[in-house]
Write an enzyme that holds these catalytic residues in place. Sequence first.
Site, PDB file in Angstrom:
ATOM      1  N   GLY A   1       0.796  -1.223   0.000  1.00 28.48           N
ATOM      2  CA  GLY A   1       0.000   0.000   0.000  1.00 28.48           C
ATOM      3  C   GLY A   1       0.821   1.262   0.000  1.00 28.48           C
ATOM      4  NE  ARG A   2       3.214   2.742   5.490  1.00 27.21           N
ATOM      5  CZ  ARG A   2       3.422   3.355   6.647  1.00 27.21           C
ATOM      6  NH1 ARG A   2       3.548   4.659   6.680  1.00 27.21           N
ATOM      7  NH2 ARG A   2       3.511   2.672   7.775  1.00 27.21           N
TER       8      ARG A   2
ATOM      9  N   GLY B   1      -0.479   6.308   0.519  1.00 25.29           N
ATOM     10  CA  GLY B   1       0.777   5.720   0.077  1.00 25.29           C
ATOM     11  C   GLY B   1       2.015   6.434   0.582  1.00 25.29           C
TER      12      GLY B   1
ATOM     13  NE  ARG C   1       5.344  -8.842   2.026  1.00 27.31           N
ATOM     14  CZ  ARG C   1       5.635  -7.692   2.641  1.00 27.31           C
ATOM     15  NH1 ARG C   1       4.835  -7.215   3.557  1.00 27.31           N
ATOM     16  NH2 ARG C   1       6.703  -7.006   2.321  1.00 27.31           N
TER      17      ARG C   1
ATOM     18  CG  ASP D   1      -0.057  -8.504   5.987  1.00 27.08           C
ATOM     19  OD1 ASP D   1      -0.781  -9.026   6.840  1.00 27.08           O
ATOM     20  OD2 ASP D   1       0.223  -7.286   5.982  1.00 27.08           O
TER      21      ASP D   1
END
EC number: 2.7.7.-
Length: 519
Positions: free
Chosen positions: A104-105, A138, A202, A270
Amino acid sequence: MQSLSQKEYKNEFVSAFDGDDSGDLKPRQTPGVLYSKTVPTPVKKPEVLAWSEELAQELGIEKPTDQKDVDVLGGNHVAPSMYPYAACYAGHQFGNWAGQLGDGRAITLGEWEAPDGKSWELQLKGAGMTPYSRRADGRAVLRSSVREYLMSEAMHYLGVPTTRALSLVSTGDQVLRDMFYNGNPGYEPGAIVMRVAPSFLRFGSFEMPAARRENENLRKLVDWTIDRYYPHLQGEGRILAWFKEIMEKTALLMVDWMRVGFVHGVMNTDNMSILGLTIDYGPYSFLDDYDPDFTPNTTDLPGRRYAFGKQANIAYWNLGCLASAIAPLLEGTEELVAILETYPDFFHGKYYAMMGDKLGLDQVQATDQELITRFTQTLYTLNLDMTIFFQLLIDLPQEVGTEEDVVAHFQPSFYRDLEKGERAMLLSLITDYAARLSANTGPREAAAQKMRKANPRFILRNYLLHQAIEELEKGENQLFLKLQAALKDPYSRNHDEFFAKRPDWASQKAGCSMLSCSS
């Protein structure tokens, strides 16, 4: 040495798998692909605040000397051979299936081949929107970026497997953040960290295609991962052998976290590395006073799922999720389950061996396990500072002395005055420990040397980080530079200005005691 802007980058991950090449940053579901092309969003004024020279030397990266190289670190320039992307993965968050998550970032720029032939992924954290940003922007703030940069390197020098951090860059932009998700947002200075790892794959990377029943993608990803990162595994049973190695690497990582008193704070699937690395630094903390129920994450309350003393069990649970994800590739699950069930014994064997090193025992016998348990119980009951206590234990006189002598010796690790029964408890433990230590086959100095290697003297305490962040926000970097030097030498006495307990004021101060996932 090569510059960041002129290097010929590899892009083997994106070459091997299908991705969304549109470059569309609109948050969305991306079925059937493992990544989406994501070009960083430019920032106003990137400036280098910190550079990890040792890591740069290892990778053969030239320190930025012109603006184009700085622009790479800030997301304002993409080299011609780069293919920037955000990875698609899923995960279980706080024990619940969260579905598609993804970077997401974080944006991976490309793969850098070092002089020794090893390949490293270069990734910007905080470089702007990705298709997996959901409702976020982000971006990252200076506060969280300083924490990631310093702790990545601190863990490396502690000898704990981890992703690394190459640079910390301020962006010149302001970022809106609600630090504790309590309806009080405020603007903070923006920043970007370039983090480095052989791979950022991951557990959730494998959960995603498994959940979507994309078995062809799943098999391809497993085969590629084994070929690239576990090439010694061959033959029909290599998926099982691969899972066994991941299980062992993960257990060893938990042992290392326990050794140094590290609490990750958000052990979702994650956030679990397929290489057994510490990954995704957010609301982490080192222990001050020893407390197995301590969690630094406000989001983890009141259940404390990711508390210090639960991390090994959570890793076991997460491995179960990974096992479920790869199960469709196997004819049956009996052997997979059998491997998973070896985790508790494997972990405890390594854990007791580690604690034996912390105590300077020549070997851990069955009878020593009770002594080890007494140590952790005493640390907890007496609220002793974990790091300082074990350092004082190294310097314990051969003649234990009286109760008063023992209390005086360990006084620097106390957060409160001990009651009469607690003083007696400490004396009893130390007396029995001294007797056990005298039974070692080797000399006392050999035990002390073992203890010095196992017990850090410097840890990056949250209150120190908080002070450094406050100074940086004011344009001052003296404490930041001191911490950057100290974390490279955590087992020596060269930085004893930081050999002190958490001060009283830090117990309740925001950012020193509890943090949120945005930290």
